[in-house]
Design a protein around this motif. Sequence first.
Motif, PDB file in Angstrom:
ATOM      1  N   MET A 161      35.062  47.524  29.920  1.00 33.37           N
ATOM      2  CA  MET A 161      34.060  47.748  30.953  1.00 33.37           C
ATOM      3  C   MET A 161      34.761  48.104  32.268  1.00 33.37           C
ATOM      4  O   MET A 161      35.632  47.374  32.747  1.00 33.37           O
ATOM      5  N   ASN A 162      34.375  49.240  32.845  1.00 35.13           N
ATOM      6  CA  ASN A 162      34.902  49.630  34.140  1.00 35.13           C
ATOM      7  C   ASN A 162      34.223  48.832  35.242  1.00 35.13           C
ATOM      8  O   ASN A 162      33.015  48.582  35.189  1.00 35.13           O
ATOM      9  N   VAL A 163      34.999  48.447  36.235  1.00 36.75           N
ATOM     10  CA  VAL A 163      34.465  47.668  37.352  1.00 36.75           C
ATOM     11  C   VAL A 163      34.967  48.235  38.671  1.00 36.75           C
ATOM     12  O   VAL A 163      36.052  48.819  38.752  1.00 36.75           O
ATOM     13  N   ILE A 164      34.162  48.052  39.702  1.00 36.66           N
ATOM     14  CA  ILE A 164      34.543  48.416  41.064  1.00 36.66           C
ATOM     15  C   ILE A 164      35.189  47.189  41.692  1.00 36.66           C
ATOM     16  O   ILE A 164      34.607  46.104  41.711  1.00 36.66           O
ATOM     17  N   VAL A 165      36.398  47.366  42.199  1.00 33.70           N
ATOM     18  CA  VAL A 165      37.196  46.247  42.728  1.00 33.70           C
ATOM     19  C   VAL A 165      37.180  46.281  44.248  1.00 33.70           C
ATOM     20  O   VAL A 165      37.648  47.243  44.866  1.00 33.70           O
ATOM     21  N   ASN A 166      36.626  45.219  44.850  1.00 36.62           N
ATOM     22  CA  ASN A 166      36.568  45.104  46.317  1.00 36.62           C
ATOM     23  C   ASN A 166      35.969  46.342  46.976  1.00 36.62           C
ATOM     24  O   ASN A 166      36.370  46.740  48.076  1.00 36.62           O
ATOM     25  N   LYS A 167      35.034  46.987  46.281  1.00 35.38           N
ATOM     26  CA  LYS A 167      34.334  48.177  46.794  1.00 35.38           C
ATOM     27  C   LYS A 167      35.287  49.328  47.112  1.00 35.38           C
ATOM     28  O   LYS A 167      34.918  50.253  47.841  1.00 35.38           O
ATOM     29  N   THR A 168      36.500  49.283  46.546  1.00 34.04           N
ATOM     30  CA  THR A 168      37.527  50.252  46.928  1.00 34.04           C
ATOM     31  C   THR A 168      38.212  50.896  45.731  1.00 34.04           C
ATOM     32  O   THR A 168      38.474  52.097  45.734  1.00 34.04           O
ATOM     33  N   HIS A 169      38.524  50.107  44.713  1.00 34.79           N
ATOM     34  CA  HIS A 169      39.328  50.589  43.599  1.00 34.79           C
ATOM     35  C   HIS A 169      38.550  50.526  42.284  1.00 34.79           C
ATOM     36  O   HIS A 169      37.533  49.842  42.173  1.00 34.79           O
ATOM     37  N   LEU A 170      39.092  51.233  41.285  1.00 33.84           N
ATOM     38  CA  LEU A 170      38.535  51.189  39.940  1.00 33.84           C
ATOM     39  C   LEU A 170      39.411  50.307  39.068  1.00 33.84           C
ATOM     40  O   LEU A 170      40.640  50.426  39.089  1.00 33.84           O
ATOM     41  N   GLY A 171      38.793  49.410  38.318  1.00 34.24           N
ATOM     42  CA  GLY A 171      39.528  48.527  37.417  1.00 34.24           C
ATOM     43  C   GLY A 171      38.884  48.513  36.043  1.00 34.24           C
ATOM     44  O   GLY A 171      37.793  49.065  35.840  1.00 34.24           O
ATOM     45  N   LEU A 172      39.553  47.860  35.102  1.00 30.37           N
ATOM     46  CA  LEU A 172      39.058  47.795  33.726  1.00 30.37           C
ATOM     47  C   LEU A 172      39.212  46.392  33.171  1.00 30.37           C
ATOM     48  O   LEU A 172      40.276  45.769  33.311  1.00 30.37           O
ATOM     49  N   ILE A 173      38.149  45.891  32.555  1.00 30.62           N
ATOM     50  CA  ILE A 173      38.202  44.643  31.792  1.00 30.62           C
ATOM     51  C   ILE A 173      38.188  45.030  30.322  1.00 30.62           C
ATOM     52  O   ILE A 173      37.240  45.669  29.846  1.00 30.62           O
ATOM     53  N   VAL A 192      43.114  40.173  39.504  1.00 33.65           N
ATOM     54  CA  VAL A 192      43.951  41.284  39.077  1.00 33.65           C
ATOM     55  C   VAL A 192      44.999  40.722  38.125  1.00 33.65           C
ATOM     56  O   VAL A 192      45.926  40.026  38.546  1.00 33.65           O
ATOM     57  N   LYS A 193      44.846  41.000  36.845  1.00 33.06           N
ATOM     58  CA  LYS A 193      45.771  40.464  35.853  1.00 33.06           C
ATOM     59  C   LYS A 193      47.078  41.246  35.819  1.00 33.06           C
ATOM     60  O   LYS A 193      48.154  40.664  35.668  1.00 33.06           O
ATOM     61  N   LYS A 194      46.955  42.551  35.965  1.00 31.28           N
ATOM     62  CA  LYS A 194      48.163  43.372  35.870  1.00 31.28           C
ATOM     63  C   LYS A 194      47.921  44.716  36.543  1.00 31.28           C
ATOM     64  O   LYS A 194      46.797  45.234  36.534  1.00 31.28           O
ATOM     65  N   ILE A 195      48.979  45.246  37.141  1.00 26.88           N
ATOM     66  CA  ILE A 195      48.940  46.590  37.708  1.00 26.88           C
ATOM     67  C   ILE A 195      49.823  47.477  36.843  1.00 26.88           C
ATOM     68  O   ILE A 195      51.035  47.287  36.768  1.00 26.88           O
ATOM     69  N   ARG A 196      49.203  48.432  36.192  1.00 25.22           N
ATOM     70  CA  ARG A 196      49.918  49.316  35.272  1.00 25.22           C
ATOM     71  C   ARG A 196      50.381  50.582  35.992  1.00 25.22           C
ATOM     72  O   ARG A 196      49.965  50.849  37.118  1.00 25.22           O
ATOM     73  N   PRO A 197      51.268  51.337  35.352  1.00 26.65           N
ATOM     74  CA  PRO A 197      51.711  52.609  35.955  1.00 26.65           C
ATOM     75  C   PRO A 197      50.528  53.480  36.344  1.00 26.65           C
ATOM     76  O   PRO A 197      49.525  53.541  35.632  1.00 26.65           O
ATOM     77  N   GLY A 198      50.664  54.133  37.491  1.00 28.39           N
ATOM     78  CA  GLY A 198      49.555  54.927  38.001  1.00 28.39           C
ATOM     79  C   GLY A 198      48.550  54.096  38.773  1.00 28.39           C
ATOM     80  O   GLY A 198      47.449  54.558  39.061  1.00 28.39           O
ATOM     81  N   ASN A 199      48.941  52.848  39.104  1.00 25.69           N
ATOM     82  CA  ASN A 199      48.074  51.927  39.842  1.00 25.69           C
ATOM     83  C   ASN A 199      46.776  51.618  39.107  1.00 25.69           C
ATOM     84  O   ASN A 199      45.739  51.374  39.723  1.00 25.69           O
ATOM     85  N   LYS A 200      46.835  51.616  37.778  1.00 20.39           N
ATOM     86  CA  LYS A 200      45.683  51.216  36.995  1.00 20.39           C
ATOM     87  C   LYS A 200      45.580  49.689  37.001  1.00 20.39           C
ATOM     88  O   LYS A 200      46.571  48.999  36.779  1.00 20.39           O
ATOM     89  N   LEU A 201      44.373  49.196  37.260  1.00 23.42           N
ATOM     90  CA  LEU A 201      44.171  47.760  37.422  1.00 23.42           C
ATOM     91  C   LEU A 201      43.544  47.139  36.179  1.00 23.42           C
ATOM     92  O   LEU A 201      42.452  47.538  35.757  1.00 23.42           O
ATOM     93  N   ASP A 202      44.254  46.163  35.580  1.00 20.92           N
ATOM     94  CA  ASP A 202      43.690  45.337  34.523  1.00 20.92           C
ATOM     95  C   ASP A 202      43.058  44.121  35.177  1.00 20.92           C
ATOM     96  O   ASP A 202      43.726  43.392  35.924  1.00 20.92           O
ATOM     97  N   ILE A 203      41.793  43.906  34.904  1.00 18.92           N
ATOM     98  CA  ILE A 203      41.038  42.855  35.575  1.00 18.92           C
ATOM     99  C   ILE A 203      40.644  41.772  34.578  1.00 18.92           C
ATOM    100  O   ILE A 203      40.274  42.054  33.441  1.00 18.92           O
ATOM    101  N   HIS A 225      48.945  38.632  27.804  1.00 20.71           N
ATOM    102  CA  HIS A 225      48.011  39.723  28.103  1.00 20.71           C
ATOM    103  C   HIS A 225      48.447  41.014  27.417  1.00 20.71           C
ATOM    104  O   HIS A 225      47.605  41.813  26.983  1.00 20.71           O
ATOM    105  N   ASP A 226      49.749  41.213  27.314  1.00 23.59           N
ATOM    106  CA  ASP A 226      50.257  42.449  26.707  1.00 23.59           C
ATOM    107  C   ASP A 226      50.215  42.414  25.183  1.00 23.59           C
ATOM    108  O   ASP A 226      50.425  43.443  24.536  1.00 23.59           O
ATOM    109  N   ASN A 227      49.949  41.236  24.616  1.00 26.56           N
ATOM    110  CA  ASN A 227      49.952  41.094  23.154  1.00 26.56           C
ATOM    111  C   ASN A 227      48.636  40.533  22.638  1.00 26.56           C
ATOM    112  O   ASN A 227      48.611  39.684  21.734  1.00 26.56           O
ATOM    113  N   SER A 228      47.547  40.999  23.249  1.00 27.26           N
ATOM    114  CA  SER A 228      46.196  40.633  22.790  1.00 27.26           C
ATOM    115  C   SER A 228      45.961  39.133  22.783  1.00 27.26           C
ATOM    116  O   SER A 228      45.217  38.605  21.952  1.00 27.26           O
ATOM    117  N   GLY A 229      46.607  38.423  23.714  1.00 24.87           N
ATOM    118  CA  GLY A 229      46.340  36.998  23.870  1.00 24.87           C
ATOM    119  C   GLY A 229      47.037  36.079  22.887  1.00 24.87           C
ATOM    120  O   GLY A 229      46.622  34.923  22.720  1.00 24.87           O
TER     121      GLY A 229
END
Length: 276
Positions: A161-173, A192-203, A225-229
């Motif tokens: 699910m895509n989410v709007i983060v702090n009304k500024t950024h795009l993140g993904l759950i 913010v669980k992780k910041i991936r290359p390209g400033n992609k936000l894992d939420i 988080h990187d290994n499906s929990g």
Amino acid sequence: MITLGQVNTLEILRETDHGVYLIDEEDNEVLLPNRYVPKEFKIWDKLEVFVYLDNEERPVASTDMPYIMRDDFALLRCNQVTNYGAFLDWGLVKELFCPFKEQAFKMKPGGWYLVHCYLDEKTDRLVASSKTNRFLDNRELTVQQFDEVDLIVSHPSDIGMNVIVNKTHLGLIYKDQIFKDLSIGDKIKGIVKKIRPGNKLDIGLGQIGYRNIEPNAERIMNELHDNSGFLNLTDKSSPEAIKDVLQMSKKNFKKAIGTLYKQRQIEIKSDGIYLV
């Protein structure tokens, strides 16, 4: 300065047949129609009002507050569609206009749509857009890993699910991190669980608050988080296996998982560690 689309604190200047005129510190005036005028008031009383354009494109003030402010996001109902575009209910007498070119999908009367409200520089009007992604920017992030953030659920994707983060950024759950029903327009808390290359936000959902945990525990959380929990490590694993996966000693590993277990962030089972 009187700002369209936002709440302004103004003073009552004078009374007329149509209402009272309000004034700012730069002597700009705007009419507050009779329907919004308080029963009792004095000249120079201060009022908080929302300012927008009326049907004749004149600035007008209202003590009613809309469901959405300028530069904000909200889920609004479409009242009608004309040859010019859609008109949305935002809680004021004059409806909020959404041109056809600003509709991600063709709007229909009675439908609910997540929109962004902005000031059209060409017409100086407040308008809505359901193409919300174009108002988000991840090029320069204002958040860091483990920050608690405000989220607005935007739209689903194949992986989550895509989410709007702090009304500024795009993140993904990610799908495997969603443990409750989410609907478009929901306003929730997350981290913010992780910041991936390209400033992609894992939420992540909730308020985990593991900024305060020690670095080794943080490393374990990242690996989970990187290994499906799941990590195929326990306190009975060999020091070599732990070092190979986490680059830490067995002593530090046991201390770290003990911290995470007490915080109820992990479960320790016979076959390994599971993210809660």
